[in-house]
Design an enzyme around this catalytic site. Sequence first.
Site, PDB file in Angstrom:
ATOM      1  CG  ASP A 130      79.123 -67.555  41.119  1.00 48.52           C
ATOM      2  OD1 ASP A 130      79.607 -68.594  41.588  1.00 48.52           O
ATOM      3  OD2 ASP A 130      79.784 -66.514  40.937  1.00 48.52           O
TER       4      ASP A 130
ATOM      5  CB  SER B  10      74.132 -68.574  48.076  1.00 46.13           C
ATOM      6  OG  SER B  10      73.528 -67.308  48.197  1.00 46.13           O
TER       7      SER B  10
ATOM      8  CG  ASN C  28      80.723 -72.219  44.304  1.00 42.97           C
ATOM      9  OD1 ASN C  28      81.850 -72.288  44.795  1.00 42.97           O
ATOM     10  ND2 ASN C  28      80.232 -71.092  43.812  1.00 42.97           N
TER      11      ASN C  28
ATOM     12  CG  HIS D  20      78.687 -66.678  45.241  1.00 46.13           C
ATOM     13  ND1 HIS D  20      79.766 -66.448  44.414  1.00 46.13           N
ATOM     14  CD2 HIS D  20      77.973 -65.530  45.259  1.00 46.13           C
ATOM     15  CE1 HIS D  20      79.692 -65.213  43.942  1.00 46.13           C
ATOM     16  NE2 HIS D  20      78.614 -64.634  44.436  1.00 46.13           N
TER      17      HIS D  20
HETATM   18  C1  GRF Z   1      84.956 -67.431  50.440  1.00 46.65           C
HETATM   19  O1  GRF Z   1      84.376 -66.202  50.729  1.00 46.65           O
HETATM   20  C2  GRF Z   1      84.142 -68.157  49.396  1.00 46.65           C
HETATM   21  O2  GRF Z   1      82.781 -67.979  49.527  1.00 46.65           O
HETATM   22  C3  GRF Z   1      84.641 -67.482  48.153  1.00 46.65           C
HETATM   23  O3  GRF Z   1      86.029 -67.342  48.347  1.00 46.65           O
HETATM   24  C4  GRF Z   1      86.290 -67.254  49.733  1.00 46.65           C
HETATM   25  C5  GRF Z   1      87.248 -68.366  50.061  1.00 46.65           C
HETATM   26  O4  GRF Z   1      87.749 -68.273  51.338  1.00 46.65           O
HETATM   27  N1  GRF Z   1      84.254 -68.200  46.965  1.00 46.65           N
HETATM   28  P1  GRF Z   1      88.529 -69.509  51.964  1.00 46.65           P
HETATM   29  O5  GRF Z   1      89.553 -69.969  50.936  1.00 46.65           O
HETATM   30  O6  GRF Z   1      87.527 -70.581  52.286  1.00 46.65           O
HETATM   31  O7  GRF Z   1      89.214 -68.968  53.185  1.00 46.65           O
END
Ligand code: GRF
Length: 218
Positions: free
Chosen positions: A148, A139, A110, A112
């Site tokens: 997370d 991360s 994932n 984050h």
């Molecule tokens: C990103 O900031 C990701 O880290 C978080 O949600 C956002 C998703 O953006 N979990 P995208 O859909 O990749 O444009």
Amino acid sequence: MSEKRLRVVVLISGRGRNLQSLINRAAGDLPAEIVGVISNRPRAAGLARADKAGIPTVVIDHADFESRAGFEAALQAAIDNFEPGLVVLAGFMRKLGDDFVAHYPGRMINIHPSLLPAFRGLDTHERALEAGVKEHGCSVHFVTEKLDGGPIIAQMRVRVEDGDDPEALAARVLTYEHELLPAVVHWFAEGRLRINDGGVEMDGMTLMAPALLEMEAR
Ligand code: GRF
């Protein structure tokens, strides 16, 4: 040659800009192939990005299911249908149950938008600004049953600038996410990464701290 590339399934819920960074890199030097994109939201803008790249898409709308177990069973079936070696959560905004997660041990990651373990969960940029931190970031971690909270593979640090609002900070962090996620997928595809006893092994050594990437690093 192509059959030796890592098969990757990407799960999204929204814009899919991290997905796009993987699509772009997969067209280049990434030894991985995105074999499917799955969204839990039928209107996720990221689906069009996959379509444009000729990648099969599936929608498993959580709203169609009465229970989380039902949703997750359908999601698991859709993922497994693509026979992936790695599942990437790229802006996938549903919590996943323990049984689901346990089905992909050491092969689900994932991204984050914070320097974990700081700011787990949502609204990370707002919370970072409220906390007054000077350094924020992103991360990539292995997914475990702890939200997370799985072993952190790698991070990129992002300076908080005077006058940053959550949108400005989010946009800056996102540019780093677009470097970090493909880099980690690359390492995984090369067989360099493993989860072990709650930690991360890279090149056969347990990481004492997450790998720290600089902007130029690939
Ligand atoms: C990103 O900031 C990701 O880290 C978080 O949600 C956002 C998703 O953006 N979990 P995208 O859909 O990749 O444009």
